[in-house]
Design an enzyme around this catalytic site. Structure first.
Site, PDB file in Angstrom:
ATOM      1  CG  ASP A 344      -1.992   1.017   1.199  1.00 35.97           C
ATOM      2  OD1 ASP A 344      -2.287   1.499   0.104  1.00 35.97           O
ATOM      3  OD2 ASP A 344      -2.539   1.342   2.259  1.00 35.97           O
ATOM      4  CG  ASP A 646      -3.978   1.091   6.037  1.00 36.27           C
ATOM      5  OD1 ASP A 646      -4.707   0.754   5.085  1.00 36.27           O
ATOM      6  OD2 ASP A 646      -3.511   2.235   6.151  1.00 36.27           O
ATOM      7  CG  ASP A 650      -5.624  -2.966   2.448  1.00 36.10           C
ATOM      8  OD1 ASP A 650      -5.574  -2.845   1.215  1.00 36.10           O
ATOM      9  OD2 ASP A 650      -5.407  -2.026   3.240  1.00 36.10           O
TER      10      ASP A 650
END
Length: 930
Positions: A344, A646, A650
């Site tokens: 990410d 996070d 996800d």
């Protein structure tokens, strides 16, 4: 099941009144209480879908399905049979020890899986327990589970959004959707419809469950609840993702199958040979049955599961010191084979904090370094005249601003309000502007909040001498046309068309660099002249531009470079805009093509895999489904994939990945529970450190696995030769076959004397080349060709040495060293020598490529383990209380020296083998590393 009267309509693309009509609701009144009750019965409660949790007994049963565990259970059963055949004297120690190992491993696995299955419960906890709604024109609080389609949500700053809803009205409404879309900045919302094809992150007319209102107010019509929400769809994705077996688990399963086949074949061959040698009498058949049990015990590495578990547990402790918390033990070794990291952007590769990176004013550009919201941090560089102009700009921006910065309980500076406005306040503080003081001296008397239509925020404050000052900030293309003058170091000057275009070009350049550009302007006004603020938003004095961004972490670029040197491909996957993703990737050294979520929607899985093979490394505007597809494409291409995340969005990809990595500071409970590893510092560099540690751990696992299997090979060969050449070796007494070693002695070698050195090999210090070699192939066996050669060499040397010693001390043998009547003394010598062979061999396995003679003292744990194993061996031979259990005889000192001298030959044999391999030639051709 129908979850809403809105069905599959694209409510984000329809006018709010049309959506209200479809839902059968009134944005000004809401539903009646009776209608709300009917809809609750019809559409169900607003709770997330979940699979029924597995029964604890099911989880426990899973722990006994591994083939290695099954083989251990069979070994325990065979030992029990041996104990019964021998008259069931004393206690079946062998069976008890093996079962203790099996139970301990099962308990550890059970508790890990039981905790992992709580991830969906954490997902449900995301929803705030109460929501504010309009029903019968009255505001009321209800349980979030009682929300139904058609309810009117009342949204205010700080509220959690508890269902997917279409905005009916919005006033300066900004929503943080980072946990759902991955976008770093709050999204400005409005009731204006958007295109039907707009991706999730661009549906500004909608608010979604699991997100949070960061500023403003609004009313929204609930369109979907429970499983029908975007977060509900993610929950269903999470249910559908099967847990992945790690390479080590697959390797050990494969090893178990091979061991099982090998044990059956060897037992059959040896038994048949024994019958041919000693004859098929009833007594010999019984002896061979006992021998078959001993052979099975010799072939099974009973200590392997315990040593693997112990090594992985020690690895998790070392990783914890490096801020990487391992939730599942087998994730440790997966890190070592990682060949692709899907990271990410926000908060992992970047700092996760908005800051002003640069400012453009009439006197030039000013650069701002550093991260965070501390007023003391960051270096500001540029011409002094330009810095002075930026100070004036920052003061005006701080007045046209609702944010502030403050210390938390840990002394860290945190934003209060939107991160973008907090970045402007931080700039002012770093320039020495006391924003709290100037706000107290320049009281706000009117304001026009930011909206997506106006693209600017304007306030009017008091000014010295009884006058007033208008301050505005917003999009450059909106602010610049309202300006007629520009503030310079020499005073206020007319703003020319060329100057206006120059600043518009600078704003475009900032956008290309992933900077959010804001223009700031002001003018003096008379308090009574601005009944409508918009009437005074003209003839403004332009102050300059600011470029705001979430900067890359200082250490991220170096970590990515280290990954690339180690053969690990790094992919950036983000919900942010393509331009932002490309700019950050360029700063970090991630080069390659880019794909957006909408582009992925239009291609097949095969085409996606093709794009990845053709150097696509950047993915922008990505949804949860896209992320899972990307991970799947990488895995099907042979990669071992680590995925960071996070947010709620996800979780499916984290569970699908070979190793899921969640953020400890900013991550949601859902992400942490779905992940295998949690970063305590949310830092990409910590992932790289964990990968290095994982490589070291897997290499060490391979070392002690080779050590344990070479011990088994030596034992099996000694037993095999003892039967095949029983007549020549004098192992036939009164027509009966004598066993070279007893089952209890074999088990002692496998579990007790070999266990401590194997565990010590698991903490072998890292090799300096750990991050300079490519990842091991996903399909490569844990026992590769290199380890296999070592197993064969050590096994042959040890097996031959053990049988020679047995023969040399047995009357009537081929070679005579020192004859002793009976089998007990020769067998004890063979027992001791084979044990010493393994202790010397553990030194060989410290380094598979280079000599260990110059670093024998490099692993103090191994030296301690060798001392412990040697002491236990002496005790078994010389302590009277232990001699009956192991059927040993006390050895003379000279015989101990002989055993040690013969056993040391394995050290020299392997050293010669390494030397020949390093020199190349025929040895390297017939016995290659891979």
């Amino acid at each position: 099941m129908v979850t809403s009267p809105a069905g599959d309509n694209n409510t984000h693309s329809l006018p709010a009144d049309e959506v209200a009509s479809i839902l059968g609701s009134d944005p000004g009144k809401g539903l009646s209480r009776s209608e709300a009750g009917d809809r609750l019965d019809r559409y169900g409660r607003n709770i997330l879908p979940s699979a029924p949790p597995p029964h604890p007994f099911t989880l426990l049963a899973r722990q006994f399905t591994s083939l290695l565990v099954i083989i251990l259970l069979l070994a325990a059963a065979l030992n029990l049979i041996l104990w019964l055949l021998e008259g069931a004297r004393d206690i079946p120690y062998d069976t008890v020890v093996i079962m203790a190992i099996v139970v301990a491993n099962a308990a550890l696995g059970f508790f890990q899986e039981f905790r992992a299955e709580k991830s969906l419960e954490k997902l449900k906890a995301l929803t705030s327990p109460r929501a504010t709604v309009l029903r019968e024109s009255v505001r009321m609080e209800i349980e979030s589970s009682e929300l139904v389609p058609g309810d009117v949500l009342v949204l205010d700053s700080g509220d959690s959004v508890l269902a997917d809803a279409r905005l009916a009205s919005a006033s300066s409404l900004e929503v943080n959707e980072g946990t759902l879309t991955g976008e770093s900045a709050p999204v400005i919302k409005s009731s204006t419809p958007v295109e039907a094809e707009a991706p999730l992150a661009d549906r500004t007319s909608m608010v979604f469950a699991g997100t949070q209102v960061s500023a403003g107010k609004g009313l929204a019509l609930v369109c979907a609840t429970g499983a029908g929400t975007e977060v509900g769809k993610i929950a269903e994705l999470l249910i559908g993702v099967a847990p992945q077996e790690t390479p080590l688990q697959k390797g050990l399963e494969q090893l178990g199958k091979r061991l099982g086949v090998a044990i059956l074949l060897v037992a059959a061959v040896v038994s048949a040979s024994g019958l041919l040698v000693s004859g098929a009498t009833g007594e010999n058949i019984m002896d061979l049955l006992l021998f078959g049990v001993a052979l099975a015990v010799a072939a099974i590495p009973e200590g392997l599961p315990a040593v693997v578990t112990g090594s992985l547990a020690l690895g998790t402790q070392r990783m914890a010191k490096r801020k990487a918390i391992i939730r599942r033990l087998h994730a440790v070794e997966v890190l070592g084979s990682t060949s692709a990291i899907c990271s990410d952007k926000t908060g992992t590769l970047t700092a996760g904090e908005m800051m002003v990176r640069e400012a453009a004013v009439p006197s030039g550009k000013v650069s701002v370094a550093g991260t965070g919201y501390s007023p003391e941090g960051g270096e500001i560089s540029g011409r002094q005249a330009a810095i002075d102009e930026v100070s004036s700009l920052a003061a005006s921006a701080a007045l046209c601003n609702d944010a502030s910065i403050s210390r938390d309980e840990n002394g860290h500076w945190r934003p209060v309000g939107t991160p973008t406005e907090a970045a402007l306040v931080t700039l002012a503080a770093r320039l020495g502007v006391d924003y709290s003081f100037i706000r107290s001296q320049n009281r706000r008397i009117a304001e026009e909040p930011f909206s997506s239509e106006r693209k600017r925020m304007t306030v009017i404050t008091t000014a010295g001498g009884g006058g007033a000052m208008l301050h505005t900030k917003g999009a450059p293309e909106v602010i610049l046309p309202l300006c007629s003058r520009v503030a310079t170091a020499d005073g206020t000057m007319p703003l020319t068309g060329a100057q206006r275009q120059k600043f518009l070009d600078l704003a475009s350049q900032m956008s290309a660099q992933a900077l959010r550009s804001l223009a700031v302007a002001r003018r003096q006004v008379e308090p009574g002249d601005c009944g409508l603020i918009t009437a005074c938003e003209k003839d403004l004095v332009f102050l300059g531009l600011t470029g705001i961004a979430d900067p890359p972490r200082a250490e991220a670029a170096a970590s990515i470079s280290e990954c690339q040197n180690a053969g690990i491909q790094v992919f950036m996957i983000t919900g942010d805009h393509l331009a932002t993703a490309k700019a950050i990737a360029a700063d970090l050294g991630i080069s390659g093509e880019a794909l957006t979520g909408s582009q992925i929607e239009g291609i097949s899985d095969e085409d996606l895999a093709g794009h990845i093979k053709r150097n696509t490394r950047i993915f922008a505007r990505i949804s949860p489904g896209h992320k899972v597809r990307i991970v799947t494409a990488l895995q099907e291409s042979g990669h071992t994939v680590a995925v960071t995340g996070d947010g709620v969005n996800d979780a499916p990809a984290l569970k699908k990945a070979d190793i899921g990595v969640a953020m400890g500071q900013t991550g949601t409970d859902v992400a942490r529970e779905a992940a295998d590893m949690v970063l305590a510092d949310d830092n990409f560099a910590t992932i790289v450190a964990a990968v290095e540690e994982g490589r070291v751990i897997f290499t060490n696992i391979r070392k002690f696995l080779g050590f344990l299997l070479s011990a088994n090979a030596g034992l099996v060969l000694a037993l095999f030769l003892g039967v095949i050449f029983a007549q020549q070796l004098g192992l036939i007494s009164e027509g009966r076959l004598l066993l070279p070693l007893l089952a209890v002695q074999i088990l002692w070698i496998n579990l007790v004397t070999n266990g401590p050195p194997a565990l010590a090999l698991g903490v072998e210090p890292k090799h300096p080349e750990a991050m300079r070699l490519p990842p091991r192939p996903r399909e490569e066996s844990v026992v590769n060709r290199e380890i296999l050669w070592y197993i064969m060499l050590v096994g042959i040397v040890a097996g031959l040495g053990g049988i020679i010693i047995l023969n040399g001390y047995f009357p009537g043998g081929l070679i005579t060293i020192r004859e002793h009547a009976g089998i007990e003394y020769p067998r004890t010598m063979a027992f001791v020598t084979l044990t010493m062979f393994m202790l010397f061999a553990s030194l060989n396995f410290r380094d598979l490529r280079n000599s260990v003679l110059n670093k024998l003292l490099g692993n103090p744990w191994l030296l301690a383990a060798l001392a412990l194993s040697s002491a236990m061996m002496v005790a078994v031979v010389h302590v009277p209380a232990l001699q009956p259990a192991f059927q040993t005889a006390p050895l003379q000192f000279f015989d101990w020296l002989i055993a040690v001298a013969v056993a040391s030959t394995v050290l020299w044999a392997v050293e010669i083998y390494k030397l020949l391999r390093k020199s190349g030639g025929w040895v390297d051709r017939i016995m290659p590393f891979r």
